[in-house]
Design a protein around this motif. Structure first.
Motif, PDB file in Angstrom:
ATOM      1  N   CYS A 231       0.832  -1.208   0.000  1.00 19.02           N
ATOM      2  CA  CYS A 231       0.000   0.000   0.000  1.00 19.02           C
ATOM      3  C   CYS A 231       0.865   1.256   0.000  1.00 19.02           C
ATOM      4  O   CYS A 231       1.619   1.488   0.934  1.00 19.02           O
ATOM      5  CB  CYS A 231      -0.927   0.013   1.202  1.00 19.02           C
ATOM      6  N   PRO A 232       0.739   2.090  -1.039  1.00 18.49           N
ATOM      7  CA  PRO A 232       1.583   3.286  -1.105  1.00 18.49           C
ATOM      8  C   PRO A 232       1.193   4.364  -0.098  1.00 18.49           C
ATOM      9  O   PRO A 232       1.970   5.273   0.149  1.00 18.49           O
ATOM     10  CB  PRO A 232       1.391   3.780  -2.542  1.00 18.49           C
ATOM     11  N   THR A 233      -0.010   4.273   0.487  1.00 21.18           N
ATOM     12  CA  THR A 233      -0.407   5.309   1.445  1.00 21.18           C
ATOM     13  C   THR A 233      -0.486   4.762   2.875  1.00 21.18           C
ATOM     14  O   THR A 233      -1.027   5.418   3.754  1.00 21.18           O
ATOM     15  CB  THR A 233      -1.774   5.919   1.065  1.00 21.18           C
ATOM     16  N   ALA A 234       0.040   3.571   3.077  1.00 15.41           N
ATOM     17  CA  ALA A 234       0.045   2.949   4.407  1.00 15.41           C
ATOM     18  C   ALA A 234      -1.356   2.877   5.014  1.00 15.41           C
ATOM     19  O   ALA A 234      -1.555   3.133   6.200  1.00 15.41           O
ATOM     20  CB  ALA A 234       1.013   3.673   5.343  1.00 15.41           C
ATOM     21  N   ALA A 235      -2.327   2.514   4.186  1.00 20.97           N
ATOM     22  CA  ALA A 235      -3.712   2.424   4.657  1.00 20.97           C
ATOM     23  C   ALA A 235      -4.043   1.047   5.232  1.00 20.97           C
ATOM     24  O   ALA A 235      -5.120   0.858   5.800  1.00 20.97           O
ATOM     25  CB  ALA A 235      -4.661   2.748   3.505  1.00 20.97           C
ATOM     26  N   ILE A 236      -3.142   0.088   5.058  1.00 24.14           N
ATOM     27  CA  ILE A 236      -3.446  -1.282   5.481  1.00 24.14           C
ATOM     28  C   ILE A 236      -2.615  -1.629   6.714  1.00 24.14           C
ATOM     29  O   ILE A 236      -1.410  -1.365   6.749  1.00 24.14           O
ATOM     30  CB  ILE A 236      -3.137  -2.282   4.350  1.00 24.14           C
ATOM     31  N   ARG A 257      -7.732   6.731   3.660  1.00 23.80           N
ATOM     32  CA  ARG A 257      -6.392   6.821   3.088  1.00 23.80           C
ATOM     33  C   ARG A 257      -6.270   6.118   1.740  1.00 23.80           C
ATOM     34  O   ARG A 257      -5.241   6.207   1.073  1.00 23.80           O
ATOM     35  CB  ARG A 257      -5.383   6.142   4.018  1.00 23.80           C
ATOM     36  N   CYS A 258      -7.295   5.389   1.365  1.00 25.96           N
ATOM     37  CA  CYS A 258      -7.203   4.571   0.151  1.00 25.96           C
ATOM     38  C   CYS A 258      -7.416   5.449  -1.081  1.00 25.96           C
ATOM     39  O   CYS A 258      -8.373   6.218  -1.144  1.00 25.96           O
ATOM     40  CB  CYS A 258      -8.267   3.475   0.187  1.00 25.96           C
ATOM     41  N   MET A 259      -6.508   5.363  -2.065  1.00 24.41           N
ATOM     42  CA  MET A 259      -6.756   6.053  -3.330  1.00 24.41           C
ATOM     43  C   MET A 259      -7.011   5.042  -4.446  1.00 24.41           C
ATOM     44  O   MET A 259      -6.886   5.336  -5.611  1.00 24.41           O
ATOM     45  CB  MET A 259      -5.693   7.100  -3.671  1.00 24.41           C
ATOM     46  N   PHE A 260      -7.364   3.818  -4.050  1.00 22.25           N
ATOM     47  CA  PHE A 260      -7.985   2.832  -4.951  1.00 22.25           C
ATOM     48  C   PHE A 260      -7.061   2.338  -6.067  1.00 22.25           C
ATOM     49  O   PHE A 260      -7.515   1.997  -7.151  1.00 22.25           O
ATOM     50  CB  PHE A 260      -9.295   3.407  -5.542  1.00 22.25           C
ATOM     51  N   ASP A 364      -4.093  16.623  -4.924  1.00 19.50           N
ATOM     52  CA  ASP A 364      -3.782  16.624  -3.493  1.00 19.50           C
ATOM     53  C   ASP A 364      -2.953  15.392  -3.119  1.00 19.50           C
ATOM     54  O   ASP A 364      -2.962  14.945  -1.987  1.00 19.50           O
ATOM     55  CB  ASP A 364      -5.059  16.695  -2.639  1.00 19.50           C
ATOM     56  N   PHE A 365      -2.247  14.838  -4.128  1.00 14.75           N
ATOM     57  CA  PHE A 365      -1.441  13.650  -3.850  1.00 14.75           C
ATOM     58  C   PHE A 365       0.034  14.049  -3.750  1.00 14.75           C
ATOM     59  O   PHE A 365       0.714  14.210  -4.759  1.00 14.75           O
ATOM     60  CB  PHE A 365      -1.649  12.590  -4.932  1.00 14.75           C
ATOM     61  N   ARG A 366       0.478  14.243  -2.523  1.00 15.76           N
ATOM     62  CA  ARG A 366       1.906  14.455  -2.237  1.00 15.76           C
ATOM     63  C   ARG A 366       2.484  15.723  -2.861  1.00 15.76           C
ATOM     64  O   ARG A 366       1.787  16.542  -3.443  1.00 15.76           O
ATOM     65  CB  ARG A 366       2.711  13.228  -2.679  1.00 15.76           C
ATOM     66  N   ASP A 367       3.811  15.860  -2.748  1.00 10.32           N
ATOM     67  CA  ASP A 367       4.512  17.088  -3.118  1.00 10.32           C
ATOM     68  C   ASP A 367       4.195  17.643  -4.499  1.00 10.32           C
ATOM     69  O   ASP A 367       4.015  18.855  -4.640  1.00 10.32           O
ATOM     70  CB  ASP A 367       6.029  16.870  -3.035  1.00 10.32           C
ATOM     71  N   PRO A 368       4.118  16.807  -5.520  1.00  9.88           N
ATOM     72  CA  PRO A 368       3.914  17.395  -6.847  1.00  9.88           C
ATOM     73  C   PRO A 368       2.637  18.210  -6.939  1.00  9.88           C
ATOM     74  O   PRO A 368       2.504  19.074  -7.811  1.00  9.88           O
ATOM     75  CB  PRO A 368       3.858  16.174  -7.770  1.00  9.88           C
ATOM     76  N   ALA A 369       1.677  17.970  -6.046  1.00  6.14           N
ATOM     77  CA  ALA A 369       0.409  18.699  -6.077  1.00  6.14           C
ATOM     78  C   ALA A 369       0.645  20.206  -6.067  1.00  6.14           C
ATOM     79  O   ALA A 369       0.075  20.944  -6.876  1.00  6.14           O
ATOM     80  CB  ALA A 369      -0.464  18.288  -4.896  1.00  6.14           C
ATOM     81  N   TYR A 370       1.508  20.669  -5.172  1.00  7.57           N
ATOM     82  CA  TYR A 370       1.762  22.109  -5.018  1.00  7.57           C
ATOM     83  C   TYR A 370       2.144  22.755  -6.340  1.00  7.57           C
ATOM     84  O   TYR A 370       1.728  23.871  -6.648  1.00  7.57           O
ATOM     85  CB  TYR A 370       2.873  22.308  -3.977  1.00  7.57           C
ATOM     86  N   TYR A 371       2.934  22.045  -7.125  1.00  8.86           N
ATOM     87  CA  TYR A 371       3.434  22.636  -8.371  1.00  8.86           C
ATOM     88  C   TYR A 371       2.349  22.766  -9.431  1.00  8.86           C
ATOM     89  O   TYR A 371       2.567  23.351 -10.489  1.00  8.86           O
ATOM     90  CB  TYR A 371       4.634  21.823  -8.894  1.00  8.86           C
TER      91      TYR A 371
ATOM     92  N   PRO B 334       1.695   5.226 -13.453  1.00 14.13           N
ATOM     93  CA  PRO B 334       1.462   5.839 -12.143  1.00 14.13           C
ATOM     94  C   PRO B 334       1.671   4.928 -10.942  1.00 14.13           C
ATOM     95  O   PRO B 334       2.111   5.383  -9.901  1.00 14.13           O
ATOM     96  CB  PRO B 334       0.003   6.267 -12.187  1.00 14.13           C
ATOM     97  N   ILE B 335       1.320   3.652 -11.097  1.00  9.25           N
ATOM     98  CA  ILE B 335       1.441   2.827  -9.914  1.00  9.25           C
ATOM     99  C   ILE B 335       2.921   2.679  -9.562  1.00  9.25           C
ATOM    100  O   ILE B 335       3.721   2.438 -10.445  1.00  9.25           O
ATOM    101  CB  ILE B 335       0.724   1.471 -10.127  1.00  9.25           C
ATOM    102  N   LEU B 336       3.377   3.015  -8.358  1.00  8.56           N
ATOM    103  CA  LEU B 336       2.599   3.364  -7.186  1.00  8.56           C
ATOM    104  C   LEU B 336       2.606   4.859  -6.887  1.00  8.56           C
ATOM    105  O   LEU B 336       1.635   5.431  -6.443  1.00  8.56           O
ATOM    106  CB  LEU B 336       3.223   2.678  -5.948  1.00  8.56           C
ATOM    107  N   ASP B 337       3.776   5.474  -7.128  1.00  8.01           N
ATOM    108  CA  ASP B 337       3.980   6.788  -6.544  1.00  8.01           C
ATOM    109  C   ASP B 337       3.743   7.905  -7.558  1.00  8.01           C
ATOM    110  O   ASP B 337       4.249   9.006  -7.395  1.00  8.01           O
ATOM    111  CB  ASP B 337       5.420   6.847  -5.999  1.00  8.01           C
TER     112      ASP B 337
END
Lengths: 381, 437
Positions: A231-236, A257-260, A364-371, B334-337
């Motif tokens: 899980c990339p978002t540590a939801a599990i 936390r799940c982005m499916f 709204d997914f991590r750092d790149p969002a801001y840019y 895209p998967i994962l990051d």
């Protein structure tokens, strides 16, 4: 249906074994005009949609007739392709990266009979077997993945939406009327076997519900630590669950936390995400891989979700058609869809393509969002 | 009479675009009639059941295929993907429906003779359904049973001199653009390099030893027709170092309207007379082109080889003669990051046999990735996690401004002790002699 042996001996698998020989060598299959002029081509022209001529230093010419096709193809259909190649092209043919079939001839006089033959062939249901087109500023064949025909993780079908979309875009396949080439691609989940993330228009299957948990079998069928690590978002997280009066090892999912992404399901079959209402299509736009004029670009999400509507996915094809028509009308000559959107501004893009802008489209997914947020007062009303 | 009713799929038979449903139906009929009297080694009604289960997915909006099981051919860890349906009682013909990936020839050139041999094999021992081609480039054989896998592999290697492709945590089947075989833009022989590396790394292709998948793709020029920059862990993109070759007479023919621009790509619409200033010079991203009277001038040193002018006037402009390729690394879906494109690592290298310089880069990258990469971590993700500097250390390549779009905008440099005079070991007592607590 009696078993017929190839000669392989299961008791001695290494007996006469041949391995690590790789593919057939490319030059075994070159048509003579290609073999002779390889590396010595001077220029090319697109005589008309679907027909290319390449001219070599020697003065030799090769005429190519390109036609579309479903990449899901039967041997019956391939045999028909072979028959055409034998009849017109000395038994030679090739496929393109985008699943088109190319028939090559060495004289201009052979082009029209070939086209006539190709265009005359239809399936019993009425569709063309070998529509000629897909060159220049047309919309060529859609590259795609397996979908429901063969894959275990799809959020939509592949061959179905592709057929429906190409039916709607058929005129664009047959004609050179766009400002530049326009590439459509489909991936039936975000594993993206088809890597659609740099396409002018991408059709992407997406899940919207977190995985279900098959507690009874989870610990038997899966390595729980691998499912957690996937899980990339540590939801599990690991959990003990009451099942049939016993405590069994399983997992718990923090749903917010799940982005499916489905990566857990790839590691653990007891965590299925697929759902008739949850699954559907994301539309992305404005990507490209070419370095021409501007640098390669990622596609951007322009429609967060469209439900799966088999068999013809009408909302998906409507959105795509509107976008193509707005681009056709608005873009400058040579301008790719993404370049056009950047020139007029994305706020104008949504207006011209008649697309609603919803909160889902703000990253709204991590750092790149801001840019991707707007750090300037420059915008259009 | 069809075995299963398919009212939803039937709606995909109309419309002009080739219908895969019609094709599947014709295949089902050919198998049912079996005019050639083939001794089918898997159920005769396999295509009927494939249509049936697909119809069920159209009804349910969900796939009916289970996770792959572990099947394959002896000694290989890839090339076969196990596939089972989740309704085997209803659709017994596709209960076992494994995929085989067959390594395609470079440029996807074929002879009818060879394709028909593959068809014979696949009709006899499989479903007769294929993908021409899969996304990575292989010929995909869709649907056979476990006992047939070794038989197919044996026939393929013994009778057709043909091997399987890659799957799993291997080198995936490399693929290339049409290249110099039929394209004047190609800066190197994509098919030769693709074939050479495919043969060189057969062990990595067939036996999984990597953290995850690894893809090579070969584009002959910056137009990137196989999308290597978006799809390959290592993208090999043709380029040149010297001057664009100009034929001034042909330039005049474009200006005078004798030759249609962009190889006649815009023929379906009236865009007005060709305007070389507006359509070529003004669109040049580096503004390195201008007209002097009738002559087109190029300040080649400032050209970044975007291909636009060459694409517009292929009869007047040609790529340079000092050709080679750039190596970019780290693209992934895209998967994962999140999706990544490949980043520039080697701005220029000659592409000449035996390609030793290229192989040195490949092997240094694999050593680093196999040592440091986590399970299911793509090269691009490792680069993000450990930084571009580690990639340079691993490959021994010197930093170059061509590797970045711009320098960093934060000063958080991870200085190393040996980069700072005197190193990091200091004497606090000596310091305190001059600075009270």
């Amino acid at each position: 249906m009696a078993f017929v042996s190839s000669g392989y001996n299961p008791d001695k698998p290494m007996e006469n074994r041949i391995s690590d020989i790789g593919p057939k060598k490319y030059d075994e299959f070159y048509p003579p005009v290609i073999a002779k002029n390889k590396g010595k081509w001077l220029y090319h022209d697109v005589i008309k949609p679907g027909v290319l001529v390449h001219v070599a230093e020697s003065g030799d010419k090769v005429f190519t007739v390109r036609c579309g096709g479903a990449r899901l193809m039967s041997t019956t259909h391939i045999r028909e392709i072979c028959e055409i190649a034998e009849k017109h092209c000395g038994g030679h043919l090739r496929f393109t990266t985008r699943n088109n079939i190319e028939f090559m001839v060495d004289e201009e006089s052979k082009v029209d009979p070939l086209i006539k033959d190709l265009e005359s062939r239809k399936f019993a249901g009425g569709s063309f077997k070998f529509p000629v087109g897909g060159t220049g500023t047309s919309i060529t064949n859609i590259v795609h993945t397996q979908g429901w025909i063969h894959c275990h993780t799809p959020a939509t079908d592949a061959s179905g939406p592709v057929k429906a979309t190409m039916d709607v875009l058929f005129d664009y396949f047959k004609e050179h009327k766009l400002p530049a080439k326009l590439r459509v691609s489909l991936a039936c989940c975000l594993n993206m076997c088809g890597a659609v993330h740099c396409s002018d228009i991408a059709i992407l299957g997406y899940h919207r519900k977190p995985p279900m948990l098959d507690h009874e079998y989870l610990d038997k069928m899966c390595e729980i630590p691998l499912a957690i690590a996937a899980c990339p978002t540590a939801a599990i997280k690991p959990s003990k669950v009451e099942f049939g009066g016993e405590k069994v090892n399983s997992v718990a999912v923090k749903e917010e936390r799940c982005m499916f992404c489905g990566n857990c399901y790839t590691m653990c079959p007891s965590m299925p995400l697929a759902d008739q209402e949850g699954d559907g299509i994301v539309i992305m736009a404005g990507g490209k891989v070419s370095n021409r004029i501007s640098t390669p670009k990622f596609s951007k999400v322009v429609v967060a979700f469209i439900p799966n509507e088999p068999p013809r996915w009408p909302k998906t094809t409507d959105v795509i058609k509107n976008m193509v028509q707005a681009y056709e009308k608005g873009a400058n000559k040579y301008e790719r869809l993404g370049e056009w959107a950047e020139r007029i501004g994305w706020e104008r893009f949504f207006e011209q393509c008649e697309l609603e802008f919803t909160h889902h489209l703000i990253d709204d997914f991590r750092d790149p969002a801001y840019y991707t947020w707007r750090q300037t007062t420059q915008f259009k009303f | 009479m069809a075995k299963h009713k398919t009212p939803l799929l039937d709606q995909l038979e109309s419309g002009p675009w080739p219908s895969f449903v019609s094709d599947l139906k014709q295949q089902a009929e050919v198998r049912a009639k079996n005019k050639e009297k083939v001794e089918f080694q898997i159920p005769e009604d396999v295509v009927e059941d494939l249509l049936g289960i697909l119809e069920l997915s159209f009804k349910h909006g969900r796939t009916h295929w289970k996770h792959g099981g572990i099947v394959g051919v002896f000694g290989y860890g890839g090339g076969v993907i196990g596939r089972y349906c989740d309704q085997p009682e209803q659709f017994s013909g596709v209960a076992h429906f494994h995929t085989m990936r067959v390594n395609q020839p470079g440029g996807k050139f074929y002879t009818a003779e060879y394709l028909k041999q593959l068809c014979d094999l696949w009709d006899f021992r499989g479903s007769g359904i294929t993908n021409m081609h899969g996304s990575t480039g292989d010929i995909i054989f869709l649907g056979t049973t476990t006992p047939q896998l070794e038989e197919i592999f044996y026939e393929m290697t013994h009778n057709y001199n043909q091997d399987l492709g890659g799957s799993g945590s291997n080198l995936r089947t490399p693929s290339d653009c049409i290249g110099q075989a039929r394209c004047e833009y190609s800066c190197y022989d994509t098919q030769a390099l693709c074939y050479h590396l495919t043969q060189e790394y057969q062990d990595e292709l067939h036996r999984p030893a990597f953290p995850y998948k690894f893809k090579f793709k070969f584009d002959g020029c910056p137009n990137c027709c196989v999308a290597s920059i978006a799809r390959a862990d290592m993208s090999f993109i043709g380029t040149w170092k010297d001057d664009i070759r100009i034929d001034q007479e042909a330039v005049q023919a474009y200006v005078g309207g004798e030759i249609a621009p962009n190889a006649n790509d815009h023929s379906g619409r009236d865009w007005g007379a060709f305007d070389i200033q507006k359509e070529v010079c003004d669109l040049c991203p580096t503004e390195c082109m201008w007209m002097e009277g009738d002559k087109l001038m190029i300040e080649n040193k400032e050209c970044n080889r975007c291909m636009h002018c060459i694409n517009v006037m292929p009869r007047a402009l040609r790529i340079g003669k000092e050709t080679g390729l750039s190596i970019l690394v780290g693209a992934k879906a895209p998967i994962l990051d999140g999706a990544q494109m490949s980043s520039m690592l080697v701005p220029f290298v000659k592409a000449e046999e035996p390609y030793d310089e290229i192989k040195e880069v490949i092997e240094a990258i694999w050593d680093w990735w196999m040592e440091e990469g986590k399970n299911r971590e793509r090269l691009g993700e490792l680069m993000k996690r450990q930084g571009f500097q580690r990639l340079l250390e691993a490959t021994g390549i010197a930093p170059d401004p061509r590797m970045v779009k711009e320098p960093r905008s934060n000063p958080y440099i991870f200085w190393k002790a040996d980069e700072v005079p005197g190193g990091f070991e200091r004497d606090i007592d000596e310091f305190r002699k001059y600075h009270q607590r």
